[in-house]
Design an enzyme around this catalytic site. Structure first.
Site, short mmCIF file in Angstrom:
data_model
loop_
_atom_site.label_atom_id
_atom_site.label_comp_id
_atom_site.label_asym_id
_atom_site.label_seq_id
_atom_site.Cartn_x
_atom_site.Cartn_y
_atom_site.Cartn_z
CG HIS A 106 -12.09 -6.83 6.36
ND1 HIS A 106 -10.74 -7.04 6.48
CD2 HIS A 106 -12.23 -5.81 5.46
CE1 HIS A 106 -10.09 -6.19 5.70
NE2 HIS A 106 -10.96 -5.44 5.06
NE ARG A 128 -0.12 -1.72 11.11
CZ ARG A 128 -0.22 -0.70 10.30
NH1 ARG A 128 -1.36 -0.49 9.63
NH2 ARG A 128 0.78 0.13 10.13
CB SER A 136 -3.81 2.28 9.71
OG SER A 136 -3.84 2.02 8.34
NE ARG A 262 -1.64 6.12 7.63
CZ ARG A 262 -1.00 6.50 8.73
NH1 ARG A 262 -0.74 7.78 8.92
NH2 ARG A 262 -0.63 5.62 9.65
N GLY A 264 3.09 2.76 6.13
CA GLY A 264 3.63 1.39 6.17
C GLY A 264 4.66 1.19 7.26
P1 A3P Z 1 -0.59 2.73 7.47
O1 A3P Z 1 -1.89 3.46 7.34
O2 A3P Z 1 -0.15 2.60 8.90
O3 A3P Z 1 0.48 3.25 6.58
P2 A3P Z 1 -4.92 -2.77 4.72
O4 A3P Z 1 -4.19 -3.21 3.50
O5 A3P Z 1 -5.35 -3.90 5.59
O6 A3P Z 1 -5.99 -1.81 4.37
O7 A3P Z 1 -3.85 -2.00 5.62
C1 A3P Z 1 -3.29 -0.79 5.18
C2 A3P Z 1 -2.01 -0.54 5.95
O8 A3P Z 1 -0.97 -1.38 5.43
C3 A3P Z 1 -1.54 0.89 5.77
O9 A3P Z 1 -0.85 1.21 6.98
C4 A3P Z 1 -0.60 0.74 4.58
O10 A3P Z 1 0.31 1.78 4.43
C5 A3P Z 1 0.08 -0.56 4.93
N1 A3P Z 1 0.68 -1.22 3.75
C6 A3P Z 1 0.17 -1.32 2.49
N2 A3P Z 1 1.01 -1.98 1.69
C7 A3P Z 1 2.09 -2.31 2.43
C8 A3P Z 1 3.32 -2.99 2.14
N3 A3P Z 1 3.59 -3.46 0.93
N4 A3P Z 1 4.21 -3.13 3.14
C9 A3P Z 1 3.96 -2.65 4.39
N5 A3P Z 1 2.82 -1.98 4.72
C10 A3P Z 1 1.89 -1.82 3.75
#
Ligand code: A3P
Length: 305
Positions: A106, A128, A136, A262, A264
């Site tokens: 990050h 995003r 999120s 969560r 997605g």
């Molecule tokens: P939400 O909290 O909006 O659902 P990171 O991986 O950078 O920590 O980001 C997490 C976010 O990506 C979460 O968003 C999660 O649900 C979503 N996410 C994880 N896997 C995913 C997938 N395969 N396709 C789409 N979104 C995904």
């Protein structure tokens, strides 16, 4: 005090992430064959890890059911650079990873270890809509009860106020995104710039784009065999979320494996933030982006009203 935020090298981080970040800057020696997945937290890192790992290793795992993602959480399949260097203090060269080594980070572009910027290694960045990213992150911190100055014990309005000031893990988000965006514009061989919303819209197109960027494009034969469909299905939100390994257990002892999956969705911020809050952030974002390419960050605010 783990949750205390400090400003280092122009960006905000919790104190507990400062040391791992310094270790990374000091010790990490990138190889030309490395692949670095860079992102602002909660922008689709886990998804990008699963996709990139599956693309880069598709010839090692002859069939999709041999892919370790079926039994290993994506956060472990592709380790976070900062965290690994911190854990491997005694052995910081991380040479034991098989080629190509894939790491996530990050850290903002200008604060990456010199060897990442100077070597031939490739960087894939995912961003995003910051409003979805903000929600999120907040939900993630609340779910895992992580000590964090910008979320706990703040009310949504207070937390949002800090977000508008750019105070978030590796924030401000506008600097983070523009940092990678500007390198992508100058050197698209070095950085591939992706948006979460675009991946949601057309995953097959971006699977091919990632493979081309990494120098291992899908052959016609692979396409005819449905390899791209298999990878996109394996890495889909529904599939990953429902795998046993991702339903239970903890990552690094504090974050529930399940909390990385969560909802997605695109636009979940509308369930939490008012139009006035969105307008406020939109204005800030626009002023920060002045003079640069306007579509650097997906600003999909309008569809909600
Ligand atoms: P939400 O909290 O909006 O659902 P990171 O991986 O950078 O920590 O980001 C997490 C976010 O990506 C979460 O968003 C999660 O649900 C979503 N996410 C994880 N896997 C995913 C997938 N395969 N396709 C789409 N979104 C995904």
């Amino acid at each position: 005090n783990g949750g205390k935020f400090v400003k280092y090298d122009g960006f905000w981080i919790p104190l507990e992430i400062l040391r791992p970040t310094l270790s990374t800057q000091k010790y990490f020696k990138a190889k030309d064959s490395d692949i670095i997945l860079a992102s602002f937290p909660k922008s689709g890192t886990t998804w990008l890890k699963a996709l990139t790992f599956s693309i880069a290793n598709r010839n090692i795992y002859a069939t999709i059911d041999q892919n370790p993602l079926l039994i290993t959480h994506p956060q472990e399949v592709v380790p976070c650079l900062e965290f690994n260097l911190y854990l491997n203090k005694e052995n910081p060269d991380l040479q034991h990873f098989s080629n190509p080594r894939i790491f996530s980070t990050h850290i903002p572009f200008k604060s990456l270890p010199d060897s990442i910027r100077e070597s031939e290694c490739k960087i894939i960045y995912v961003c995003r809509n910051p409003l979805d990213q903000f929600i999120s992150e907040r939900q993630f911190v609340l779910e895992n009860k992580i000590q964090n100055d910008t979320v706990l014990p703040l009310k949504l309005e207070e937390s949002f106020d800090m977000f508008c000031q750019g105070i978030q893990v590796t924030g401000p988000v506008w600097d983070h995104t523009l940092g990678y965006w500007n390198v992508y514009l100058k050197n698209p061989e070095k950085v591939l710039f992706l948006k979460y919303e675009d991946l949601k819209h057309d995953i097959t197109f971006y699977l091919k784009k990632i493979a081309e960027f990494l120098g291992c494009p899908f052959s016609l034969e692979e396409e005819n065999q449905g390899v791209t469909e298999q990878i996109s299905k394996l890495c889909s939100f529904e599939n990953l979320k429902n795998l046993d390994v991702n339903k239970t257990g903890y990552f690094t002892g504090v974050m529930k494996n399940s909390s990385f999956f969560r909802k997605g969705e695109v636009g979940d911020w509308t369930n939490y933030l008012t139009p006035a809050m969105a307008e406020r952030f939109k204005n800030i974002m626009e002023s920060k982006m002045e003079g640069s390419e306007k579509d650097a960050v997906p600003l999909e605010f309008d569809e909600a009203f």
